[in-house]
Design a protein around this motif. Structure first.
Motif, PDB file in Angstrom:
ATOM      1  N   LYS A  91      -6.634  25.593  59.660  1.00 52.56           N
ATOM      2  CA  LYS A  91      -7.755  24.674  59.088  1.00 52.56           C
ATOM      3  C   LYS A  91      -9.102  25.704  58.988  1.00 52.56           C
ATOM      4  CE  LYS A  91      -7.909  20.640  60.164  1.00 52.56           C
ATOM      5  NZ  LYS A  91      -7.258  19.751  59.135  1.00 52.56           N
ATOM      6  N   TYR A  92      -9.631  25.386  57.405  1.00 53.28           N
ATOM      7  CA  TYR A  92     -10.771  26.151  57.106  1.00 53.28           C
ATOM      8  C   TYR A  92     -11.760  25.385  56.576  1.00 53.28           C
ATOM      9  CZ  TYR A  92      -8.163  30.610  56.589  1.00 53.28           C
ATOM     10  OH  TYR A  92      -7.651  31.655  56.928  1.00 53.28           O
ATOM     11  N   THR A  93     -13.092  25.631  57.000  1.00 51.68           N
ATOM     12  CA  THR A  93     -14.204  24.389  56.261  1.00 51.68           C
ATOM     13  C   THR A  93     -14.965  25.255  54.961  1.00 51.68           C
ATOM     14  OG1 THR A  93     -14.893  24.339  58.850  1.00 51.68           O
ATOM     15  CG2 THR A  93     -16.554  24.183  56.970  1.00 51.68           C
ATOM     16  N   LEU A  94     -14.839  24.293  54.307  1.00 52.68           N
ATOM     17  CA  LEU A  94     -15.369  24.741  52.885  1.00 52.68           C
ATOM     18  C   LEU A  94     -16.977  24.998  52.893  1.00 52.68           C
ATOM     19  CD1 LEU A  94     -13.409  21.952  50.836  1.00 52.68           C
ATOM     20  CD2 LEU A  94     -13.027  24.277  51.048  1.00 52.68           C
ATOM     21  N   THR A  95     -17.407  26.025  52.382  1.00 55.08           N
ATOM     22  CA  THR A  95     -18.567  26.327  52.201  1.00 55.08           C
ATOM     23  C   THR A  95     -18.939  27.179  51.091  1.00 55.08           C
ATOM     24  OG1 THR A  95     -20.298  27.145  53.510  1.00 55.08           O
ATOM     25  CG2 THR A  95     -18.291  28.438  53.665  1.00 55.08           C
ATOM     26  N   SER A  96     -19.989  27.730  50.751  1.00 55.51           N
ATOM     27  CA  SER A  96     -20.486  28.620  49.790  1.00 55.51           C
ATOM     28  C   SER A  96     -19.785  30.104  50.035  1.00 55.51           C
ATOM     29  CB  SER A  96     -22.170  28.981  49.658  1.00 55.51           C
ATOM     30  OG  SER A  96     -22.536  29.397  50.803  1.00 55.51           O
ATOM     31  N   GLY A 133     -19.206  20.951  53.727  1.00 52.58           N
ATOM     32  CA  GLY A 133     -18.288  20.432  54.669  1.00 52.58           C
ATOM     33  C   GLY A 133     -16.937  20.266  54.185  1.00 52.58           C
ATOM     34  N   GLY A 134     -16.198  19.459  55.032  1.00 52.57           N
ATOM     35  CA  GLY A 134     -14.842  19.083  54.578  1.00 52.57           C
ATOM     36  C   GLY A 134     -13.935  20.212  54.842  1.00 52.57           C
ATOM     37  N   THR A 135     -12.428  20.115  55.062  1.00 48.25           N
ATOM     38  CA  THR A 135     -11.723  21.174  55.403  1.00 48.25           C
ATOM     39  C   THR A 135     -10.497  21.279  54.578  1.00 48.25           C
ATOM     40  OG1 THR A 135     -10.512  19.607  56.732  1.00 48.25           O
ATOM     41  CG2 THR A 135     -12.372  21.001  57.934  1.00 48.25           C
ATOM     42  N   ALA A 136     -10.040  22.423  54.497  1.00 48.64           N
ATOM     43  CA  ALA A 136      -8.781  22.850  53.856  1.00 48.64           C
ATOM     44  C   ALA A 136      -7.603  23.115  54.811  1.00 48.64           C
ATOM     45  CB  ALA A 136      -9.012  23.910  52.671  1.00 48.64           C
ATOM     46  N   ASP A 137      -6.496  22.703  54.619  1.00 51.81           N
ATOM     47  CA  ASP A 137      -5.348  23.135  55.615  1.00 51.81           C
ATOM     48  C   ASP A 137      -4.618  24.498  54.717  1.00 51.81           C
ATOM     49  OD1 ASP A 137      -5.610  21.662  57.802  1.00 51.81           O
ATOM     50  OD2 ASP A 137      -5.094  20.024  56.615  1.00 51.81           O
ATOM     51  N   VAL A 154     -13.873  16.424  49.386  1.00 52.67           N
ATOM     52  CA  VAL A 154     -15.038  16.941  49.531  1.00 52.67           C
ATOM     53  C   VAL A 154     -15.749  16.895  48.569  1.00 52.67           C
ATOM     54  CG1 VAL A 154     -13.706  18.995  48.933  1.00 52.67           C
ATOM     55  CG2 VAL A 154     -15.733  19.129  50.628  1.00 52.67           C
ATOM     56  N   THR A 155     -17.161  16.862  48.574  1.00 51.23           N
ATOM     57  CA  THR A 155     -18.047  16.738  47.394  1.00 51.23           C
ATOM     58  C   THR A 155     -18.401  18.386  47.015  1.00 51.23           C
ATOM     59  OG1 THR A 155     -19.012  14.770  48.478  1.00 51.23           O
ATOM     60  CG2 THR A 155     -20.265  16.167  46.727  1.00 51.23           C
ATOM     61  N   LEU A 156     -18.049  18.515  45.670  1.00 51.76           N
ATOM     62  CA  LEU A 156     -18.210  19.748  45.103  1.00 51.76           C
ATOM     63  C   LEU A 156     -19.733  19.750  44.554  1.00 51.76           C
ATOM     64  CD1 LEU A 156     -14.815  21.065  44.048  1.00 51.76           C
ATOM     65  CD2 LEU A 156     -16.087  21.448  46.179  1.00 51.76           C
ATOM     66  N   GLN A 157     -20.408  20.792  44.075  1.00 53.37           N
ATOM     67  CA  GLN A 157     -21.661  20.623  43.259  1.00 53.37           C
ATOM     68  C   GLN A 157     -21.638  21.407  41.880  1.00 53.37           C
ATOM     69  OE1 GLN A 157     -24.805  19.471  44.545  1.00 53.37           O
ATOM     70  NE2 GLN A 157     -25.492  19.881  42.804  1.00 53.37           N
ATOM     71  N   LYS A 158     -22.332  21.053  40.944  1.00 46.57           N
ATOM     72  CA  LYS A 158     -22.026  21.569  39.472  1.00 46.57           C
ATOM     73  C   LYS A 158     -22.956  22.981  39.690  1.00 46.57           C
ATOM     74  CE  LYS A 158     -23.309  19.502  36.016  1.00 46.57           C
ATOM     75  NZ  LYS A 158     -24.019  18.726  34.992  1.00 46.57           N
ATOM     76  N   THR A 159     -22.099  23.961  39.409  1.00 51.96           N
ATOM     77  CA  THR A 159     -22.708  25.408  39.591  1.00 51.96           C
ATOM     78  C   THR A 159     -22.877  26.095  38.074  1.00 51.96           C
ATOM     79  OG1 THR A 159     -20.641  26.186  40.291  1.00 51.96           O
ATOM     80  CG2 THR A 159     -22.019  25.611  42.148  1.00 51.96           C
ATOM     81  N   LEU A 160     -22.093  25.641  37.433  1.00 48.03           N
ATOM     82  CA  LEU A 160     -22.088  26.662  36.108  1.00 48.03           C
ATOM     83  C   LEU A 160     -21.609  25.689  34.906  1.00 48.03           C
ATOM     84  CD1 LEU A 160     -22.331  29.620  34.919  1.00 48.03           C
ATOM     85  CD2 LEU A 160     -19.824  29.905  35.469  1.00 48.03           C
ATOM     86  N   VAL A 161     -22.255  26.003  33.758  1.00 45.56           N
ATOM     87  CA  VAL A 161     -22.073  25.398  32.416  1.00 45.56           C
ATOM     88  C   VAL A 161     -21.907  26.453  31.512  1.00 45.56           C
ATOM     89  CG1 VAL A 161     -23.018  23.885  30.776  1.00 45.56           C
ATOM     90  CG2 VAL A 161     -23.302  23.327  33.039  1.00 45.56           C
ATOM     91  N   THR A 162     -20.679  26.274  30.877  1.00 45.74           N
ATOM     92  CA  THR A 162     -20.153  27.345  30.008  1.00 45.74           C
ATOM     93  C   THR A 162     -19.796  26.693  28.513  1.00 45.74           C
ATOM     94  OG1 THR A 162     -18.044  27.206  30.535  1.00 45.74           O
ATOM     95  CG2 THR A 162     -19.306  29.149  31.468  1.00 45.74           C
ATOM     96  N   GLY A 163     -20.292  27.435  27.468  1.00 47.48           N
ATOM     97  CA  GLY A 163     -20.133  26.845  26.141  1.00 47.48           C
ATOM     98  C   GLY A 163     -20.491  25.583  25.786  1.00 47.48           C
ATOM     99  N   GLY A 164     -21.805  25.187  26.212  1.00 45.60           N
ATOM    100  CA  GLY A 164     -22.211  23.897  25.823  1.00 45.60           C
ATOM    101  C   GLY A 164     -21.720  22.803  27.015  1.00 45.60           C
ATOM    102  N   GLY A 165     -20.939  23.190  27.760  1.00 43.73           N
ATOM    103  CA  GLY A 165     -20.308  22.306  28.944  1.00 43.73           C
ATOM    104  C   GLY A 165     -19.869  20.958  28.524  1.00 43.73           C
ATOM    105  N   ILE A 166     -19.837  19.787  29.300  1.00 40.10           N
ATOM    106  CA  ILE A 166     -19.400  18.704  28.882  1.00 40.10           C
ATOM    107  C   ILE A 166     -20.657  17.603  29.170  1.00 40.10           C
ATOM    108  CG2 ILE A 166     -17.895  16.844  29.746  1.00 40.10           C
ATOM    109  CD1 ILE A 166     -16.214  18.912  31.031  1.00 40.10           C
ATOM    110  N   THR A 172     -22.066  16.005  40.878  1.00 41.25           N
ATOM    111  CA  THR A 172     -21.255  16.425  42.083  1.00 41.25           C
ATOM    112  C   THR A 172     -20.061  15.479  41.684  1.00 41.25           C
ATOM    113  OG1 THR A 172     -21.913  14.367  43.197  1.00 41.25           O
ATOM    114  CG2 THR A 172     -22.927  16.392  43.454  1.00 41.25           C
ATOM    115  N   TYR A 173     -18.799  15.926  42.332  1.00 42.04           N
ATOM    116  CA  TYR A 173     -17.481  15.446  42.314  1.00 42.04           C
ATOM    117  C   TYR A 173     -16.819  15.617  43.411  1.00 42.04           C
ATOM    118  CZ  TYR A 173     -16.742  14.104  37.088  1.00 42.04           C
ATOM    119  OH  TYR A 173     -16.572  13.317  36.123  1.00 42.04           O
ATOM    120  N   ASN A 174     -15.954  14.623  43.645  1.00 47.79           N
ATOM    121  CA  ASN A 174     -15.321  14.766  45.014  1.00 47.79           C
ATOM    122  C   ASN A 174     -14.023  15.368  44.559  1.00 47.79           C
ATOM    123  OD1 ASN A 174     -17.044  13.431  46.892  1.00 47.79           O
ATOM    124  ND2 ASN A 174     -16.338  11.587  46.435  1.00 47.79           N
ATOM    125  N   LEU A 175     -13.342  16.260  45.427  1.00 45.01           N
ATOM    126  CA  LEU A 175     -11.995  16.941  45.060  1.00 45.01           C
ATOM    127  C   LEU A 175     -11.038  16.683  46.336  1.00 45.01           C
ATOM    128  CD1 LEU A 175     -10.660  19.092  43.424  1.00 45.01           C
ATOM    129  CD2 LEU A 175     -11.364  20.735  45.271  1.00 45.01           C
TER     130      LEU A 175
END
Length: 181
Positions: A91-96, A133-137, A154-166, A172-175
């Protein structure tokens, strides 16, 4: 400076793993439909993947193929996962990536999910942060391939926009991840 170095490291792993080819054994690997992920309300199936180890880090890049789920601007996706390979399954903890790199003896995992990779209008990347936070097996199959599962969102944060983005892409999005390999 340190944050820029971590993003460069993560980008290097993305390129390394995505250019490594696909040596999947069709006899022993589960069908791609058994490997999927969900970002918000968008579901994606594995089309191809690449895994490897470099400098003590293990990881994988998993991508969609074709229309990437036919989700309009959100069509196409990729997951990039990096962790300390020497720590093996568990079990791994998700982080930066910076927290993970600063703590090489702790089961931390850096994870990025890009969406909009099957369209030419732009893409957005979301990543685990120091406070995600959150974990991955992580499991390792008989062929030595890593498999990643995230059953609790797990909640992910927007970090990069390329080519105009969406346009209108949330910050944020949950994954969740079902058997990425």
């Amino acid at each position: 400076m340190k944050k820029s170095l971590m993003y460069l490291l993560l980008a290097s792993f993305t390129i390394l793993f995505s250019c490594g080819g696909n040596d999947d054994d069709p006899i022993t690997d589960p069908p791609a439909s058994e490997s999927s992920w969900k970002l918000g309300s968008y579901s994606y199936n594995r089309g191809a993947s690449s895994q490897g180890n470099s400098g003590g880090l293990g990881g994988m890049t998993v991508t969609t193929s074709g229309d990437g789920g036919n989700h309009g601007a959100y069509s196409g996706s990729s997951l990039t996962v990096v962790f300390q390979a020497s720590l093996g399954a568990g079990k791994y903890t998700l982080t930066s990536s910076s927290v993970m790199s600063a703590n090489p003896t702790v089961r931390y995992m850096a994870l990025t999910c890009a969406v909009g990779t099957a369209v030419t209008s732009g893409a957005v990347s979301y990543a685990a942060t120091a406070t995600s936070g959150g974990t991955a097996d992580v499991t390792i199959d008989a062929n030595g391939k890593y498999h990643v599962h995230i059953t609790t969102p797990v909640t992910l944060q927007k970090t990069l926009v390329t080519g105009g983005g969406i346009p209108g892409a949330p910050d944020t999005y949950n994954l969740t991840v079902n058997n990425a390999y």
